[in-house]
Design an enzyme around this catalytic site. Structure first.
Site, short mmCIF file in Angstrom:
data_model
loop_
_atom_site.label_atom_id
_atom_site.label_comp_id
_atom_site.label_asym_id
_atom_site.label_seq_id
_atom_site.Cartn_x
_atom_site.Cartn_y
_atom_site.Cartn_z
N ASP A 9 0.85 -1.20 0.00
CA ASP A 9 0.00 0.00 0.00
C ASP A 9 0.88 1.24 0.00
O ASP A 9 2.00 1.22 0.51
CB ASP A 9 -0.95 0.00 1.21
CG ASP A 9 -2.20 0.83 0.95
OD1 ASP A 9 -2.09 2.04 0.70
OD2 ASP A 9 -3.31 0.25 0.98
N GLU A 34 -18.58 -6.55 3.61
CA GLU A 34 -17.99 -6.17 4.88
C GLU A 34 -18.90 -6.70 5.99
O GLU A 34 -20.11 -6.67 5.86
CB GLU A 34 -17.85 -4.65 4.97
CG GLU A 34 -16.73 -4.13 4.07
CD GLU A 34 -16.71 -2.62 3.96
OE1 GLU A 34 -17.09 -1.93 4.92
OE2 GLU A 34 -16.33 -2.13 2.88
N GLY A 46 -25.86 2.23 1.99
CA GLY A 46 -24.72 3.15 2.05
C GLY A 46 -23.46 2.36 1.79
O GLY A 46 -23.49 1.34 1.11
N CYS A 72 -19.55 0.75 -1.57
CA CYS A 72 -19.80 0.04 -2.84
C CYS A 72 -21.10 0.44 -3.53
O CYS A 72 -21.06 1.04 -4.61
CB CYS A 72 -19.77 -1.46 -2.61
SG CYS A 72 -18.10 -2.05 -2.29
N LYS A 128 -21.65 4.12 -5.05
CA LYS A 128 -20.73 4.48 -6.15
C LYS A 128 -20.84 3.50 -7.32
O LYS A 128 -20.67 3.88 -8.47
CB LYS A 128 -19.30 4.60 -5.65
CG LYS A 128 -18.63 3.26 -5.41
CD LYS A 128 -17.11 3.37 -5.40
CE LYS A 128 -16.47 2.04 -5.04
NZ LYS A 128 -16.56 1.01 -6.06
N ARG A 164 -18.39 4.84 5.46
CA ARG A 164 -18.52 5.54 4.18
C ARG A 164 -20.00 5.61 3.77
O ARG A 164 -20.72 4.62 3.82
CB ARG A 164 -17.71 4.82 3.11
CG ARG A 164 -16.20 4.98 3.30
CD ARG A 164 -15.41 4.26 2.23
NE ARG A 164 -15.41 2.82 2.41
CZ ARG A 164 -14.70 1.98 1.64
NH1 ARG A 164 -13.98 2.44 0.66
NH2 ARG A 164 -14.73 0.69 1.87
N1 LIG Z 1 -15.23 -2.96 0.57
C1 LIG Z 1 -16.00 -3.89 0.05
O1 LIG Z 1 -16.85 -4.49 0.71
C2 LIG Z 1 -15.85 -4.28 -1.39
C3 LIG Z 1 -16.50 -5.42 -1.88
C4 LIG Z 1 -16.35 -5.77 -3.22
C5 LIG Z 1 -15.58 -4.98 -4.06
N2 LIG Z 1 -14.97 -3.86 -3.58
C6 LIG Z 1 -14.15 -3.07 -4.49
O2 LIG Z 1 -12.78 -3.37 -4.21
C7 LIG Z 1 -11.97 -2.20 -4.37
C8 LIG Z 1 -11.26 -1.88 -3.07
O3 LIG Z 1 -12.22 -1.57 -2.09
P1 LIG Z 1 -11.84 -1.34 -0.56
O4 LIG Z 1 -13.10 -1.07 0.15
O5 LIG Z 1 -10.95 -2.45 -0.13
O6 LIG Z 1 -10.98 0.03 -0.72
P2 LIG Z 1 -10.22 0.89 0.35
O7 LIG Z 1 -10.42 2.30 -0.03
O8 LIG Z 1 -10.53 0.44 1.73
O9 LIG Z 1 -8.67 0.50 0.11
C9 LIG Z 1 -7.98 0.78 -1.05
C10 LIG Z 1 -6.50 0.86 -0.71
O10 LIG Z 1 -5.75 1.01 -1.92
C11 LIG Z 1 -4.62 1.80 -1.62
N3 LIG Z 1 -4.02 2.31 -2.86
C12 LIG Z 1 -4.51 3.24 -3.71
N4 LIG Z 1 -3.66 3.40 -4.74
C13 LIG Z 1 -2.63 2.55 -4.56
C14 LIG Z 1 -1.45 2.26 -5.29
N5 LIG Z 1 -1.17 2.87 -6.44
N6 LIG Z 1 -0.59 1.34 -4.78
C15 LIG Z 1 -0.86 0.71 -3.60
N7 LIG Z 1 -1.97 0.95 -2.88
C16 LIG Z 1 -2.85 1.86 -3.34
C17 LIG Z 1 -5.18 2.87 -0.70
O11 LIG Z 1 -4.16 3.53 0.01
C18 LIG Z 1 -6.13 2.06 0.17
O12 LIG Z 1 -5.50 1.61 1.36
C19 LIG Z 1 -12.93 -1.10 -4.83
O13 LIG Z 1 -12.93 -1.07 -6.23
C20 LIG Z 1 -14.27 -1.56 -4.32
O14 LIG Z 1 -15.33 -1.07 -5.09
C21 LIG Z 1 -15.07 -3.51 -2.27
#
Ligand SMILES: NC(=O)c1ccc[n+]([C@@H]2O[C@H](COP(=O)([O-])OP(=O)(O)OC[C@H]3O[C@@H](n4cnc5c(N)ncnc54)[C@H](O)[C@@H]3O)[C@@H](O)[C@H]2O)c1
Length: 451
Positions: A38, A156, A277, A280, A283, A347
Site C-alpha cells: 500500500d 464487509e 450506504g 460500494c 458508487k 462511508r
Molecule cells: N469494501 C468492500 O466491501 C468491497 C466489496 C467488493 C468490491 N470492492 C471493491 O474493491 C476495491 C477496493 O475496495 P476497498 O473497500 O478495499 O478500498 P479501500 O479504499 O478500503 O482501500 C484501497 C486501498 O488502496 C490503496 N491504494 C490506492 N492506490 C494505490 C497504489 N497505487 N498502490 C498501492 N496501494 C494503493 C489505498 O491507500 C487504500 O488503502 C474497490 O474497487 C471496491 O469497489 C469492495
C-alpha cells in the site's frame, strides 16, 4: 520445516483496504507467501502490529498468524512483485463528484506494477471498474503478462465467511492458462480453509466455493456492477413499496415475507429501511449509470433507484418530526453509525446522514456505535456528541433512532430504555425491532412501511 516458497506460491496484493487485507490474510494462511502493498504508510504500520485498521470478524487473528509465520509481508515497496506469479489489484475506486468512477488508483497501481512484473505472471483486477477498463489496464502491462478480471463479491461484516463460502467466482479474460492459474489459487484456498477455521472459528461448507464462471473480460467486469445494481434496485423497490404501505396501513415486512416466498423473487434485500450506504452500492450504481451513458445507453431505472435511496434518511426523519412536532432543542440518540452491522466502515453511512439531519434541524444529538465511533468523528457535525455506551446515549433523550442493525440494539431491555429516556419515541430506521415489544415497554414505535 517451513514451507518452501518459490514464485508459484508467492503473490502480491496491491491495496490494503477491506478487499486487499481479506484476500491477503486468507491467502497467507492457506499456503501463499503474500506481499501486501500500500502507498498508505499508516495502514501498513498498523498491519505490521498484527491487526487491521478496520473491524472485521476474524481478520486480526489471520493477520497476526500470517505475520508470525512470515507468510504475510505488509510493505510500501513494490519489489515483492518481481517474485510474484499473481498480482492482485485491490485499490480503491471512489466516485468523482459527477458520479463517474475515479480510476486514478487503478491506473497508478498498474503502472507501478508493470515495471516489476515477471514474464508469465498474471495481473488480476479485483477492484470494481466500469466495463471496458480492463482493456486499457492490459495495454499498460508488458506483453507477456496476462490480464484477468476477478471481481470481488465479499460483504464487509462477513468478509472471511464470504471468501470461504462464495456463491461464485468470476474469472474473466482471454488467456485460458491465466484463468486456470487464478482458479487453482482459489482451489488451494478452499483446500486450506481448515486453517482459517482453526484461527477464526469461521467455517467453510464442504465444496462451498460455488461455481466458477470463466468468462470474457468485459462480461466479468459487467457481472460485478450488475450484481450490485440489482441488489440496490431490490432495496429501493422495497423502500418505494414501504412508502405506499405507510399510507395505507399495510406492513412492509408482512408484504415482503410473502412476496419473497416466491422463489423467482427471493426474500433477501427486500427489507425496507433508511437505504443503502457504504463504499460500494452508491458508487457502483452511479458508476454504472455514467458508464452506460458514455455508451449512449439510458439506465434511468438505476437513476430512480438512487433517488429513492437518497430520499430515505430524510423520509424517516420527517416521519419522526410529525410525532415530536419539532426537533428544536430536543435531545435525540442515534444508535448506529457504521453503514451496516459487522463493520466499522462509515462511508456514506445513512446513520451519519440521519444524525446530521437531526442536528441541522436543531436537535441535540448523542451518537453511539459499538465499532465505528472513531471512523464517524470526521463526518458528524461538530455539535454531535459521541458516547461509548447505549445507556450514555439514551439517558434523558426525547427520542431514540436506530440506524444500524447491530444485534445489541435489538437485544436491549426496552423497559429499562423506557425508564431512562425522558420521552418515549423509538424510531426504527432499519426495521429490526418487534413493534409490539416496544409498545409493551410503554414506548411509541415508528418504523418504515409498518403503518
Ligand atoms: N469494501 C468492500 O466491501 C468491497 C466489496 C467488493 C468490491 N470492492 C471493491 O474493491 C476495491 C477496493 O475496495 P476497498 O473497500 O478495499 O478500498 P479501500 O479504499 O478500503 O482501500 C484501497 C486501498 O488502496 C490503496 N491504494 C490506492 N492506490 C494505490 C497504489 N497505487 N498502490 C498501492 N496501494 C494503493 C489505498 O491507500 C487504500 O488503502 C474497490 O474497487 C471496491 O469497489 C469492495
Amino acid at each position: 520445516m517451513g514451507t518452501k516458497f518459490h514464485w508459484h506460491n508467492t503473490i502480491s496484493v496491491i491495496g490494503s483496504g477491506y478487499v486487499g487485507v481479506t484476500t491477503a490474510a486468507i491467502a497467507a494462511n492457506t499456503g501463499y507467501k503474500v506481499y501486501l502493498i500500500d502507498i498508505n504508510q499508516e495502514r501498513i504500520d498498523v498491519l505490521k502490529t498484527g491487526k487491521s485498521f478496520f473491524y472485521e470478524e476474524g481478520i486480526d487473528a489471520l493477520i497476526k498468524n500470517a505475520l508470525d509465520s512470515k507468510q504475510l509481508i505488509p510493505t510500501t515497496s513494490y519489489d515483492g512483485i518481481t517474485k510474484s506469479s499473481i498480482v492482485f489489484s485491490c485499490v480503491g475506486t471512489p466516485d468523482n463528484s459527477d458520479g463517474s468512477p475515479n480510476l486514478d488508483y487503478v491506473f497508478s497501481a498498474a503502472k507501478a506494477a508493470s515495471n516489476k512484473m515477471k514474464k508469465d505472471a498474471v495481473y488480476v483486477q479485483k477492484s470494481t471498474v466500469p466495463v471496458g477498463t480492463g482493456k486499457i489496464v492490459a495495454s499498460m502491462l508488458p506483453g507477456q503478462v496476462a490480464y484477468i478480471s476477478n471481481p470481488e463479491f465479499l460483504r464487509e461484516g462477513t468478509a472471511v465467511f464470504d471468501t470461504l463460502n462464495s456463491d461464485r467466482i468470476v474469472i474473466g479474460g482471454a488467456d485460458k492458462e491465466a484463468q486456470n492459474k487464478v482458479k487453482s489459487l482459489y482451489e488451494t484456498i478452499e483446500h486450506g480453509s481448515a486453517n482459517i477455521t482453526k484461527l477464526t472459528g469461521i467455517t467453510a461448507q464442504p465444496h462451498a466455493n460455488g461455481s466458477y464462471f470463466l468468462t470474457n473480460l468485459e462480461s466479468a467486469e459487467l457481472i460485478k456492477v450488475t450484481a450490485n445494481a440489482f441488489l440496490a434496485l431490490k432495496i429501493s423497490f422495497a423502500n418505494s413499496i414501504a412508502k405506499l404501505a405507510d399510507k395505507t396501513g399495510a406492513d412492509i415486512t408482512e408484504v415482503m415475507d410473502a412476496v419473497g416466498a416466491d422463489a423467482r423473487i427471493n426474500r433477501s434485500f427486500l427489507n425496507a429501511g433508511r437505504g443503502y450506504g457504504g463504499g460500494c452500492f452508491p458508487k457502483d450504481v452511479s458508476g454504472l449509470i455514467s458508464s452506460a451513458a458514455e455508451h449512449g445507453v439510458d439506465l434511468s431505472i438505476m437513476t430512480a433507484a438512487n433517488e429513492v435511496n437518497e430520499s430515505m434518511p430524510g423520509y424517516i426523519v420527517h416521519k419522526a418530526k410529525r410525532s415530536l412536532t419539532s426537533f428544536e432543542k430536543k435531545k435525540i440518540a442515534v444508535l448506529g453509525l457504521a453503514f451496516k452491522a459487522g463493520t466499522s466502515d462509515t462511508r456514506r453511512s445513512p446513520g451519519i446522514k440521519i444524525a446530521n439531519l437531526l442536528a441541522n434541524a436543531g436537535a441535540y444529538v448523542v451518537a453511539y456505535d459499538p465499532h465505528a465511533n472513531k471512523e464517524a468523528v470526521h463526518e458528524l457535525k461538530t455539535t454531535i456528541s459521541i458516547v461509548e455506551t447505549i445507556v450514555d446515549a439514551t439517558k434523558n433523550v426525547d427520542a431514540v433512532f436506530i440506524a444500524t442493525e447491530w444485534p445489541e440494539f435489538k437485544q436491549q431491555d426496552f423497559h429499562e430504555l423506557s425508564r431512562i429516556m425522558k420521552g418515549n419515541l423509538v424510531v426504527d430506521a432499519v426495521n429490526i425491532l418487534n413493534p409490539s415489544d416496544i409498545l409493551k415497554a410503554g414506548l411509541q414505535y415508528i418504523g418504515i412501511g409498518r403503518g
